[in-house]
Design an enzyme around this catalytic site. Sequence first.
Site, PDB file in Angstrom:
ATOM      1  N   LYS A  79       0.843  -1.196   0.000  1.00 49.14           N
ATOM      2  CA  LYS A  79       0.000   0.000   0.000  1.00 49.14           C
ATOM      3  C   LYS A  79       0.876   1.242   0.000  1.00 49.14           C
ATOM      4  O   LYS A  79       1.904   1.302   0.680  1.00 49.14           O
ATOM      5  CB  LYS A  79      -0.913  -0.009   1.228  1.00 49.14           C
ATOM      6  CG  LYS A  79      -1.921   1.134   1.278  1.00 49.14           C
ATOM      7  CD  LYS A  79      -2.854   0.998   2.476  1.00 49.14           C
ATOM      8  CE  LYS A  79      -3.867   2.133   2.534  1.00 49.14           C
ATOM      9  NZ  LYS A  79      -4.794   2.006   3.688  1.00 49.14           N
ATOM     10  N   SER A 160      -9.817   2.532   2.873  1.00 48.80           N
ATOM     11  CA  SER A 160      -8.890   3.190   1.966  1.00 48.80           C
ATOM     12  C   SER A 160      -7.972   2.225   1.217  1.00 48.80           C
ATOM     13  O   SER A 160      -7.329   2.605   0.247  1.00 48.80           O
ATOM     14  CB  SER A 160      -8.025   4.180   2.745  1.00 48.80           C
ATOM     15  OG  SER A 160      -7.191   3.490   3.702  1.00 48.80           O
ATOM     16  N   SER A 184     -10.362   0.260   7.272  1.00 45.80           N
ATOM     17  CA  SER A 184      -9.808   0.330   5.922  1.00 45.80           C
ATOM     18  C   SER A 184      -9.093  -0.919   5.442  1.00 45.80           C
ATOM     19  O   SER A 184      -8.612  -0.951   4.313  1.00 45.80           O
ATOM     20  CB  SER A 184      -8.853   1.532   5.802  1.00 45.80           C
ATOM     21  OG  SER A 184      -9.589   2.729   5.817  1.00 45.80           O
TER      22      SER A 184
END
Length: 494
Positions: A79, A160, A184
């Site tokens: 990420k 997210s 998330s």
Amino acid sequence: MTDLTDLGIRDLRDGFRAGQFSARDVATAFNAAVAAATPLNAFLVETPDHALAAADAADTARAAGDAPKPLAGVPIGMKDLFCTKGVASTAASHILEGFVPEYESTVSQKLWDAGAGMLGKLNMDQFAMGSSNETSHFGNVISPWRRADGGNAPLAPGGSSGGSSSAVAARIAPGATGTDTGGSIRQPAAFTGISGIKPTYGRCSRWGVIAFASSLDQAGPMARDVRDCAIMLENMCGFDQKDATSLDLPVPQWEAGLNAGLKGKRVGVPKEYRVDGMPPEIEALWQQGIDWVKDAGAEVVEVSLPHTKYALPAYYIIAPAEASSNLARYDGVRYGLRDLPEGANLQEMYARTRAEGFGDEVKRRILIGTYVLSAGFYDAYYTQAQKVRALIARDFERAWEACDVLLTPTAPSAAFALGEKSADPIAMYLNDVFTVPSSLAGLPAMSVPGGVDAMGLPLGLQIIGRPLDEQGVLNAALAIEERAGFVARPERWW
């Protein structure tokens, strides 16, 4: 031979150790899959050389007879919230566009030390603020799933960590890192039919992870099943002197401890999670989950978490308050974007840089956070929210007297279409209604796929555990996974 990209972390690890294929074969296959999946917009930066270098090191070590590293032969996605040395790390924001760290986050370094290779940096909601991956400066990620209604509406992969969930679900990465501030990891996992766990706050170091809300942010793995998550988590956790909130505790052997039998365990069902307007399909899946844990030998008990209804309002005071403080460092002075026209003074540079560099959702949360921390409002909002947070944590402590883990839905709906909720921030924030309470209390929690809705889209069930009881969470999730038999996967359209 099975397509290597169809294999998960365990099968790749074990197949490599057994000599069924080389690590370079694996890296090459996944690099090609990433390159072919650009329509998903899941990766912001592709790093095929990193994956190949790790693979070659693993192959060389195996040829020399050296003991294999835990993740040798396994490439993963990272990420873009994790700083990676020599590779752009932007938190999907214009204000950090072009920022290339000279250091490595602790979590990513642990994974590289374990032998993993990096396929690239994954797209995300800007500064981890969002539930649909629509706030990224570099364009939204598209879920690999489609509704079975004959239409072609692009769907949100959750957020997210939407790039992570999309990449794993699309079989272009066997696993990926995520971060979870209010859901998330878990909500995008539920939206895309994969597994994801947020460990106890402090299990994973936050050093080198671009901060959103420091008292809530926690890294965790996202993978195709429970065992793969356990394997990744073991290699992400551990004490870090560089992080004052890091827990100085040994890392358990979660994979070895996996056990789907729940005999003697008590599974709590919180009555406050039966919210008004819950879709019948979510209610039915929850009941199915209850039946599954009973079948695994658990006793199911109803528990009460009376302050649950205040969790979302408290979270959306505390998290923006911490964000407004953390994001004050992005001012155009030291790194990142700088908008300094000729003749402008320092204040004008601050204002122009932040106005240009931050997206609308980030600005919204900074404004909220600055307001609730301002003189005259601090006690009325922020202090009260922290008191509510303490009450929510106390609710969980009392619940543990009656049960070992909690079972709830992960999200209040299946994946929605891109653009469907972006105009209504409140509707978007409600996606976190089931995940926020455990984040406020710092508890381990995991989402595991349980079935699909009428449109063929995945639905997830959430297991919440006591502090530091990741093993209990993983075991309950494994019990559900084995009984759900979830094998649905998106049809390739990209």
